[in-house]
Design a protein around this motif. Sequence first.
Motif, PDB file in Angstrom:
ATOM      1  N   VAL A  26      59.245  -9.536  83.913  1.00 38.63           N
ATOM      2  CA  VAL A  26      59.252 -10.778  83.135  1.00 38.63           C
ATOM      3  C   VAL A  26      60.573 -11.522  83.310  1.00 38.63           C
ATOM      4  O   VAL A  26      60.586 -12.727  83.616  1.00 38.63           O
ATOM      5  N   VAL A  27      61.696 -10.826  83.151  1.00 43.95           N
ATOM      6  CA  VAL A  27      63.001 -11.472  83.283  1.00 43.95           C
ATOM      7  C   VAL A  27      63.182 -12.019  84.695  1.00 43.95           C
ATOM      8  O   VAL A  27      63.625 -13.154  84.896  1.00 43.95           O
ATOM      9  N   ASN A  28      62.831 -11.220  85.694  1.00 44.12           N
ATOM     10  CA  ASN A  28      62.959 -11.656  87.085  1.00 44.12           C
ATOM     11  C   ASN A  28      62.131 -12.914  87.336  1.00 44.12           C
ATOM     12  O   ASN A  28      62.637 -13.896  87.882  1.00 44.12           O
ATOM     13  N   ASN A  29      60.874 -12.895  86.942  1.00 40.52           N
ATOM     14  CA  ASN A  29      59.999 -14.032  87.236  1.00 40.52           C
ATOM     15  C   ASN A  29      60.380 -15.281  86.453  1.00 40.52           C
ATOM     16  O   ASN A  29      60.267 -16.392  86.972  1.00 40.52           O
ATOM     17  N   ILE A  30      60.866 -15.134  85.231  1.00 41.13           N
ATOM     18  CA  ILE A  30      61.273 -16.308  84.467  1.00 41.13           C
ATOM     19  C   ILE A  30      62.497 -16.956  85.104  1.00 41.13           C
ATOM     20  O   ILE A  30      62.545 -18.178  85.294  1.00 41.13           O
ATOM     21  N   ILE A  31      63.475 -16.151  85.476  1.00 43.60           N
ATOM     22  CA  ILE A  31      64.692 -16.716  86.079  1.00 43.60           C
ATOM     23  C   ILE A  31      64.395 -17.331  87.439  1.00 43.60           C
ATOM     24  O   ILE A  31      64.769 -18.475  87.712  1.00 43.60           O
ATOM     25  N   VAL A  32      63.702 -16.599  88.294  1.00 43.44           N
ATOM     26  CA  VAL A  32      63.402 -17.119  89.634  1.00 43.44           C
ATOM     27  C   VAL A  32      62.458 -18.317  89.547  1.00 43.44           C
ATOM     28  O   VAL A  32      62.625 -19.304  90.267  1.00 43.44           O
ATOM     29  N   GLY A  33      61.484 -18.264  88.654  1.00 45.88           N
ATOM     30  CA  GLY A  33      60.560 -19.379  88.485  1.00 45.88           C
ATOM     31  C   GLY A  33      61.258 -20.629  87.995  1.00 45.88           C
ATOM     32  O   GLY A  33      60.970 -21.745  88.454  1.00 45.88           O
ATOM     33  N   ALA A  34      62.209 -20.471  87.052  1.00 42.15           N
ATOM     34  CA  ALA A  34      62.958 -21.630  86.554  1.00 42.15           C
ATOM     35  C   ALA A  34      63.823 -22.238  87.659  1.00 42.15           C
ATOM     36  O   ALA A  34      63.870 -23.465  87.812  1.00 42.15           O
ATOM     37  N   VAL A  35      64.484 -21.393  88.449  1.00 47.05           N
ATOM     38  CA  VAL A  35      65.293 -21.898  89.564  1.00 47.05           C
ATOM     39  C   VAL A  35      64.396 -22.618  90.573  1.00 47.05           C
ATOM     40  O   VAL A  35      64.721 -23.709  91.050  1.00 47.05           O
ATOM     41  N   ALA A  36      63.246 -22.015  90.886  1.00 48.20           N
ATOM     42  CA  ALA A  36      62.319 -22.625  91.845  1.00 48.20           C
ATOM     43  C   ALA A  36      61.797 -23.965  91.329  1.00 48.20           C
ATOM     44  O   ALA A  36      61.711 -24.939  92.086  1.00 48.20           O
ATOM     45  N   LEU A  37      61.482 -24.022  90.058  1.00 44.92           N
ATOM     46  CA  LEU A  37      60.990 -25.270  89.462  1.00 44.92           C
ATOM     47  C   LEU A  37      62.069 -26.353  89.496  1.00 44.92           C
ATOM     48  O   LEU A  37      61.800 -27.494  89.877  1.00 44.92           O
ATOM     49  N   LEU A  38      63.295 -25.997  89.144  1.00 38.49           N
ATOM     50  CA  LEU A  38      64.383 -26.978  89.160  1.00 38.49           C
ATOM     51  C   LEU A  38      64.690 -27.464  90.573  1.00 38.49           C
ATOM     52  O   LEU A  38      64.942 -28.658  90.781  1.00 38.49           O
ATOM     53  N   LEU A  39      64.663 -26.570  91.555  1.00 40.67           N
ATOM     54  CA  LEU A  39      64.906 -26.989  92.937  1.00 40.67           C
ATOM     55  C   LEU A  39      63.783 -27.894  93.451  1.00 40.67           C
ATOM     56  O   LEU A  39      64.032 -28.866  94.167  1.00 40.67           O
TER      57      LEU A  39
END
Length: 154
Positions: free
Chosen positions: A114-127
């Motif tokens: 959960v922590v991994n996917n939330i952080i990576v997903g947020a970075v991916a969304l912002l990029l």
Amino acid sequence: MTTHPSIEQHPDLAEMRSRFERATSTPRGQAIETLGLLTGLYLAASPWIVGFSGLTALAICNLITGVAYALCMGGFGSAYERTHSMAWAACAIGAWTIVAPWVVAGDVDTTRSVVNNIIVGAVALLLGLAMAGSAMADRRAGRTRVRGGPGPMA
């Protein structure tokens, strides 16, 4: 028989290509593309890096979405005029990455995943949003230049 010059020699097409070239050659555009490519590669490898590769459904989901994200974000520099609209697909992949631990079948919502996917997903969304924003800013600058004469990029 009349021959017409090819569309490749049309002045508007040449101007559009030069505008796309300017957008992708800026340090901001190159940074977004590089970070996007690295984010996609990390997302693909994250189940094995973070240690939830035993949760096969989410591991395979992250592998597929990571490769897709890297391909979406990695294509901007070489073919910006054909791929700038794929930034919205990259945003969708980022959003999917955030919700995937709860949507993917099986009991895969561990703290690590959960922590991994939330952080990576947020970075991916912002990029993805940054790339879409730069594409939209480039379009607005092009319209301003055409309507009002030389714009800020001239």
